[in-house]
Design an enzyme around this catalytic site. Structure first.
Site, PDB file in Angstrom:
ATOM      1  N   ASP A 190     101.530 -45.830  34.498  1.00 37.15           N
ATOM      2  CA  ASP A 190     100.187 -45.712  35.057  1.00 37.15           C
ATOM      3  C   ASP A 190      99.905 -46.877  35.996  1.00 37.15           C
ATOM      4  O   ASP A 190     100.832 -47.447  36.575  1.00 37.15           O
ATOM      5  CB  ASP A 190      99.163 -45.658  33.910  1.00 37.15           C
ATOM      6  CG  ASP A 190      97.966 -44.780  34.231  1.00 37.15           C
ATOM      7  OD1 ASP A 190      97.179 -45.170  35.111  1.00 37.15           O
ATOM      8  OD2 ASP A 190      97.813 -43.715  33.614  1.00 37.15           O
ATOM      9  N   HIS A 230      92.476 -47.456  35.120  1.00 41.40           N
ATOM     10  CA  HIS A 230      92.925 -46.173  34.601  1.00 41.40           C
ATOM     11  C   HIS A 230      93.940 -46.326  33.472  1.00 41.40           C
ATOM     12  O   HIS A 230      93.812 -45.730  32.400  1.00 41.40           O
ATOM     13  CB  HIS A 230      93.517 -45.386  35.765  1.00 41.40           C
ATOM     14  CG  HIS A 230      93.836 -43.959  35.496  1.00 41.40           C
ATOM     15  ND1 HIS A 230      95.062 -43.534  35.034  1.00 41.40           N
ATOM     16  CD2 HIS A 230      93.093 -42.832  35.657  1.00 41.40           C
ATOM     17  CE1 HIS A 230      95.066 -42.224  34.940  1.00 41.40           C
ATOM     18  NE2 HIS A 230      93.884 -41.764  35.309  1.00 41.40           N
ATOM     19  N   SER A 426      93.589 -36.713  32.890  1.00 43.83           N
ATOM     20  CA  SER A 426      94.137 -38.034  32.575  1.00 43.83           C
ATOM     21  C   SER A 426      93.772 -38.477  31.171  1.00 43.83           C
ATOM     22  O   SER A 426      94.517 -39.225  30.538  1.00 43.83           O
ATOM     23  CB  SER A 426      93.603 -39.087  33.554  1.00 43.83           C
ATOM     24  OG  SER A 426      94.294 -39.093  34.759  1.00 43.83           O
TER      25      SER A 426
END
Length: 611
Positions: A190, A230, A426
């Protein structure tokens, strides 16, 4: 209103909470705006995405002997496995340089500023394919990479509480069986992970973490850290520690490793980065990886395009390598509300330069989520329905999991000791990665194929709604695949210990000055309810000081759970223990909610009973 950015990061809006305060964040510069065809809410990053990098020139390592020049592009040169050395010399004579080599799968990552490089290399004996991986220049940072910032940490007064997403997959019930094994490694591929975060540090595995930005492993301390928010949010959903602080991950007993594959500044995930990440996962014993992105710059890679065909082959080989080493890849399906089983157009690619609308077919695939062997995850809203933004497709979606929708989002960790909400596929994917880690924990000899099969077996069937886009059967369809993942079944429980489990996920609106009820029918339980009846309550309301909440037994006896406390606090997400031993277990139990004032409203989101 939140700004929108490209759905390559398969998340939606973010809010950050520090010490219990929630703040909405605007999108930083440097992220592409969502294409008009993308009807879903997509990621909004924090200002941390553009944090200054802290490494000095003296501590940086050059990625290659070649010097950066404007016009430098990256290429995959593909040979037979074990055949890279035979053609590496031709890279230089064709005007390029070797940046990284993965001989086990026959892939060279090459750089060149020559417009004829690809054509020249395709004529070299032993070269099977050559493809450019981007339509923009390789950043100069690739040759002298800076370390991400190590953010200052904020302590938290937030204590762990039940959350709708964990309740929906029965994670709390699974923890009574196991929280996961510390021998199971989960790789978060990620934007990076904040390893110093109070809820991540106890489970973080620095020894097996690295950066794969630009396509070559960087093992310096901190290279794995987040260049956005994220990856840290994803990591918390997988395995935030069960330590009394903040949040709990699906598998809070396993180890988290960070492999940063996003490049700083752009936060793009190019093919060479993904290849490096999968190879790292295989070589470092990751049992599961989570992949909440698509491989930039092409939303879909088409085999009739010479560059994209090389991307497909290179990433496919890396995934096969990782799986052969015992690693299962779990990936987000995407946030464009797009039918992956009936592809027609792509209007978001290439996202590193100027996107154009092109006609495509089902031969074009979303990487890595549509590669063979990868578990493709769709997103569910809090009531279990398909999230409005989630991609779908009969024969493409494998399973579904909570990803949030609208105002109900997934709450998890953010860099700097903070916490906040996001929604997107996600957020659904790491729930499945966590469940896969639980399966691996209780079945340590399972292969990736066995874990993948078990994810489908343990999933709860969900029929198509009244929506013609959803095709298939109740057992397997385009919105939910084989069903909604179930952490409890994953660890071998058919009912939550110590007794039977019943739930109602249907939303019930709570209007001002009203009384509403949500029923649960209990059957098959012998005798009376226990003295420790567990009542899980998930109510979304903007002022819980207005609310009185009661459990009503089948004979009408009322047990008060909450009585206008909490003042201006939002929401009730709590499990109550009730001595209901005087009540016959079987019958219709009700959750009764009385709103006693005006202005603030909400809903019963879900509730459950454990006998």
């Amino acid at each position: 209103m939140f700004s929108h950015i490209s759905s390559r990061l398969r998340a939606s809006a973010i809010a950050v909470a520090a010490l219990g305060t929630t703040v909405a964040l605007a999108a930083p510069a440097g992220f592409a705006q969502a294409a008009t065809s993308d009807t879903a809410p997509v990621a909004v990053s924090s200002a941390g995405a553009t944090q200054a990098r802290t490494a000095t020139k003296a501590t940086r390592t050059a990625a290659s002997s070649a010097a950066w020049v404007a016009g430098t592009r990256a290429y995959l040169v593909i040979t037979a496995p074990g055949g890279t050395s035979a053609v590496s010399g031709a890279v230089a004579t064709s005007g390029g340089s070797v940046f990284a080599t993965y001989d086990a799968i026959g892939v060279i990552v090459a750089h060149s500023a020559s417009a004829s490089f690809a054509t020249s290399m395709r004529a070299v004996s032993g070269v099977q394919q050559v493809g450019a991986t981007r339509t923009s220049d390789v950043p100069a940072d690739a040759y002298n990479p800076a370390l991400p910032a190590n953010p200052a940490q904020s302590a938290t007064t937030l204590t762990e509480s039940n959350r709708w997403d964990m309740t929906q997959i029965k994670a709390e019930q699974a923890w009574a069986v196991t929280t996961g094994s510390s021998t199971v490694k989960v790789g978060v591929l990620d934007t990076g992970v904040d390893d110093q975060h109070q809820d991540i540090a106890p489970n973080f595995n620095a020894a097996d973490s690295a950066s794969c930005a630009y396509g070559k492993a960087d093992t310096r301390t901190g290279a794995w850290r987040d260049v956005g928010t994220h990856g840290t949010h994803v990591a918390g959903t997988v395995a935030a520690a069960k330590n009394g602080k903040g949040v709990i991950g699906v598998a809070p007993g396993v180890k988290i490793s960070s492999v940063r594959i996003a490049e700083p500044g752009s936060s793009l995930f190019f093919a060479e980065n993904t290849i490096c990440g999968f190879m790292w996962a295989g070589d470092h014993g990751f049992k599961v990886t989570n992949n909440s992105y698509y491989t930039d710059p092409w939303q879909f890679n088409c085999p009739d395009n010479v560059d994209q065909a090389a991307i497909i082959e290179g990433v496919r080989r890396a995934q096969v390598y990782a799986e052969g080493k015992g690693s299962l890849q779990v990936a987000a399906a995407g946030n464009s509300n797009y039918d992956l089983a009936n592809k027609t157009t792509d209007s978001e690619s290439p996202n590193d330069s100027t996107p154009v609308t092109r006609t495509i077919t089902n031969a074009c695939i979303d990487i890595p989520t549509e590669l063979p062997g990868v578990v493709t995850v769709a997103s569910q809203a809090s009531g279990g329905a398909k999230a409005s933004y989630s991609n779908f497709g009969n024969g493409v979606i494998d399973v579904a999991a909570p990803g949030g929708d609208g105002s109900t989002q997934v709450y998890s960790t953010l860099p700097g000791g903070k916490y906040g909400n996001m929604s997107g596929t996600s957020m659904a994917s790491p729930h499945v990665a966590g469940v896969a880690a639980l399966i691996a924990s209780v079945n340590p000899t399972f292969t990736p194929a066995q874990i993948r099969d078990q994810l489908g077996v343990q999933a709860n069937d969900r029929a198509c709604p009244s929506d013609t886009r959803c095709t298939g059967t109740t057992a397997k369809n385009g919105f939910f695949g084989e069903g909604a993942v179930d952490a409890l079944k994953a660890v071998g429980g058919s009912t939550p210990p110590p007794g039977a489990y019943f739930e109602n996920l249907a939303d019930v609106t709570i209007a001002d000055n009203s009384t509403v009820e949500s029923p649960i029918t209990v059957s098959g339980v012998t005798g009376n309810a226990p003295a420790t009846l567990k009542v899980g309550v998930d109510i979304k309301h903007t002022y819980i000081g207005d609310l009185k909440v009661d459990l009503v037994a089948p004979d009408g006896t009322v047990y008060t759970l909450h009585n206008r406390t909490g003042s201006g606090t939002d929401n009730i997400a709590q499990t109550y223990t009730v001595n209901a031993s005087a009540e016959v277990a079987n019958g219709v139990w009700k959750l009764r909610v009385n709103d006693n004032a005006s202005q603030d409203t909400g809903r019963i989101d879900a509730w459950n009973l454990t006998f």
